[in-house]
Design a protein around this motif. Structure first.
Motif, PDB file in Angstrom:
ATOM      1  N   GLU A  80       0.827  -1.203   0.000  1.00 42.61           N
ATOM      2  CA  GLU A  80       0.000   0.000   0.000  1.00 42.61           C
ATOM      3  C   GLU A  80       0.869   1.264   0.000  1.00 42.61           C
ATOM      4  OE1 GLU A  80      -0.457  -2.609   2.233  1.00 42.61           O
ATOM      5  OE2 GLU A  80      -2.058  -3.451   1.000  1.00 42.61           O
ATOM      6  N   LEU A  81       1.929   1.277   0.819  1.00 42.53           N
ATOM      7  CA  LEU A  81       2.828   2.432   0.841  1.00 42.53           C
ATOM      8  C   LEU A  81       3.499   2.607  -0.517  1.00 42.53           C
ATOM      9  CD1 LEU A  81       4.366   4.742   2.225  1.00 42.53           C
ATOM     10  CD2 LEU A  81       6.068   3.036   2.947  1.00 42.53           C
ATOM     11  N   VAL A  82       3.965   1.521  -1.091  1.00 43.59           N
ATOM     12  CA  VAL A  82       4.639   1.610  -2.386  1.00 43.59           C
ATOM     13  C   VAL A  82       3.671   2.109  -3.455  1.00 43.59           C
ATOM     14  CG1 VAL A  82       5.827   0.310  -4.196  1.00 43.59           C
ATOM     15  CG2 VAL A  82       6.398  -0.089  -1.788  1.00 43.59           C
ATOM     16  N   ARG A  83       2.445   1.639  -3.445  1.00 42.98           N
ATOM     17  CA  ARG A  83       1.464   2.119  -4.426  1.00 42.98           C
ATOM     18  C   ARG A  83       1.211   3.623  -4.259  1.00 42.98           C
ATOM     19  NH1 ARG A  83      -0.681  -1.617  -7.625  1.00 42.98           N
ATOM     20  NH2 ARG A  83      -0.632  -3.806  -6.949  1.00 42.98           N
ATOM     21  N   ARG A  84       1.174   4.089  -3.015  1.00 41.54           N
ATOM     22  CA  ARG A  84       0.996   5.525  -2.771  1.00 41.54           C
ATOM     23  C   ARG A  84       2.192   6.313  -3.318  1.00 41.54           C
ATOM     24  NH1 ARG A  84       1.653   6.922   2.924  1.00 41.54           N
ATOM     25  NH2 ARG A  84       3.510   8.050   2.314  1.00 41.54           N
ATOM     26  N   VAL A  85       3.392   5.812  -3.059  1.00 45.94           N
ATOM     27  CA  VAL A  85       4.597   6.474  -3.567  1.00 45.94           C
ATOM     28  C   VAL A  85       4.603   6.456  -5.095  1.00 45.94           C
ATOM     29  CG1 VAL A  85       7.123   6.300  -3.675  1.00 45.94           C
ATOM     30  CG2 VAL A  85       5.946   6.116  -1.472  1.00 45.94           C
ATOM     31  N   ILE A  86       4.203   5.338  -5.692  1.00 42.75           N
ATOM     32  CA  ILE A  86       4.117   5.272  -7.156  1.00 42.75           C
ATOM     33  C   ILE A  86       3.165   6.347  -7.676  1.00 42.75           C
ATOM     34  CG2 ILE A  86       3.286   3.892  -9.108  1.00 42.75           C
ATOM     35  CD1 ILE A  86       4.330   1.391  -7.544  1.00 42.75           C
ATOM     36  N   ASP A  87       1.991   6.462  -7.081  1.00 36.71           N
ATOM     37  CA  ASP A  87       1.025   7.484  -7.497  1.00 36.71           C
ATOM     38  C   ASP A  87       1.649   8.879  -7.443  1.00 36.71           C
ATOM     39  OD1 ASP A  87      -1.016   5.628  -7.870  1.00 36.71           O
ATOM     40  OD2 ASP A  87      -1.954   6.026  -5.920  1.00 36.71           O
ATOM     41  N   GLU A  88       2.314   9.175  -6.335  1.00 35.81           N
ATOM     42  CA  GLU A  88       2.899  10.504  -6.138  1.00 35.81           C
ATOM     43  C   GLU A  88       4.050  10.761  -7.104  1.00 35.81           C
ATOM     44  OE1 GLU A  88       3.820  10.345  -1.976  1.00 35.81           O
ATOM     45  OE2 GLU A  88       1.708  10.543  -1.389  1.00 35.81           O
ATOM     46  N   GLU A  89       4.904   9.776  -7.290  1.00 39.90           N
ATOM     47  CA  GLU A  89       6.056   9.964  -8.179  1.00 39.90           C
ATOM     48  C   GLU A  89       5.624  10.064  -9.641  1.00 39.90           C
ATOM     49  OE1 GLU A  89       9.121  10.752  -7.198  1.00 39.90           O
ATOM     50  OE2 GLU A  89       8.288  10.681  -5.172  1.00 39.90           O
ATOM     51  N   VAL A  90       4.669   9.247 -10.062  1.00 40.14           N
ATOM     52  CA  VAL A  90       4.184   9.326 -11.443  1.00 40.14           C
ATOM     53  C   VAL A  90       3.523  10.680 -11.682  1.00 40.14           C
ATOM     54  CG1 VAL A  90       2.473   8.386 -13.064  1.00 40.14           C
ATOM     55  CG2 VAL A  90       4.019   6.853 -11.835  1.00 40.14           C
ATOM     56  N   ALA A  91       2.787  11.181 -10.719  1.00 40.29           N
ATOM     57  CA  ALA A  91       2.172  12.508 -10.865  1.00 40.29           C
ATOM     58  C   ALA A  91       3.246  13.583 -11.020  1.00 40.29           C
ATOM     59  CB  ALA A  91       1.275  12.808  -9.662  1.00 40.29           C
ATOM     60  N   GLY A  92       4.361  13.420 -10.331  1.00 38.71           N
ATOM     61  CA  GLY A  92       5.447  14.384 -10.418  1.00 38.71           C
ATOM     62  C   GLY A  92       6.238  14.302 -11.710  1.00 38.71           C
ATOM     63  N   ILE A  93       6.223  13.150 -12.357  1.00 43.00           N
ATOM     64  CA  ILE A  93       6.948  12.978 -13.614  1.00 43.00           C
ATOM     65  C   ILE A  93       6.254  13.743 -14.735  1.00 43.00           C
ATOM     66  CG2 ILE A  93       7.567  11.308 -15.420  1.00 43.00           C
ATOM     67  CD1 ILE A  93       8.084   9.280 -13.116  1.00 43.00           C
ATOM     68  N   GLY A  94       4.946  13.732 -14.724  1.00 42.74           N
ATOM     69  CA  GLY A  94       4.199  14.430 -15.771  1.00 42.74           C
ATOM     70  C   GLY A  94       4.107  13.608 -17.034  1.00 42.74           C
ATOM     71  N   GLN A  95       4.205  14.272 -18.188  1.00 38.90           N
ATOM     72  CA  GLN A  95       4.075  13.605 -19.483  1.00 38.90           C
ATOM     73  C   GLN A  95       5.389  12.938 -19.863  1.00 38.90           C
ATOM     74  OE1 GLN A  95       1.405  13.110 -21.105  1.00 38.90           O
ATOM     75  NE2 GLN A  95       0.012  14.548 -20.161  1.00 38.90           N
ATOM     76  N   LEU A  96       5.313  11.668 -20.209  1.00 41.95           N
ATOM     77  CA  LEU A  96       6.486  10.915 -20.649  1.00 41.95           C
ATOM     78  C   LEU A  96       5.984   9.756 -21.493  1.00 41.95           C
ATOM     79  CD1 LEU A  96       9.599  10.820 -20.217  1.00 41.95           C
ATOM     80  CD2 LEU A  96       9.180   9.285 -18.302  1.00 41.95           C
TER      81      LEU A  96
END
Length: 128
Positions: A80-96
């Motif tokens: 669950e923590l890793v999925r939350r971090v994935i959500d946050e990091e992907v949002a920060g990456i933006g378009q790719l």
């Protein structure tokens, strides 16, 4: 060097950090997106990264979940923590290019019940 010494993780200096978890997730996903787009190596945060970096990152995430590692933040590394971090990091990456595929691939190889041998094996299915 004995087998017991090699397995004594507690004797290794350093600590497991939330920042380290975030870095593992972000760099692995960025690299996987680049790999899926046809690049064997890519500059990320002024470092040249390749498949070995993504392997190390996803392996550490998988191991931390498996071992129930407690981070410097007090959080236990769980799916669950890793999925939350994935959500946050992907949002920060933006378009790719290939970001969604890279995210799904990372989740597949970092969150599996059994440790997958190599992340590139399921990755090939996404480029064929």
């Amino acid at each position: 060097m004995t087998a017991e010494q090699l397995l004594d993780v507690a004797s290794v200096p350093g600590e497991c950090t939330l920042a380290g978890l975030r870095t593992n997730v972000e760099v692995a996903i960025r690299y996987l997106a680049a790999w899926l787009a046809g690049n064997g190596a890519v500059g990320i945060h002024n470092l040249m990264e390749d498949a070995a970096t993504a392997e190390i990152s996803r392996s550490q995430v998988w191991q931390w979940i498996d071992a129930g590692v407690v981070l410097d933040s007090g959080d236990t590394v769980t799916e669950e923590l890793v999925r939350r971090v994935i959500d946050e990091e992907v949002a920060g990456i933006g378009q790719l290019d290939r970001l969604d595929d890279a995210r799904r691939l990372f989740e597949q190889v970092a969150l599996a019940d059994e440790f997958p041998d190599f992340l590139t094996l399921p990755a090939y299915e996404l480029i064929s």
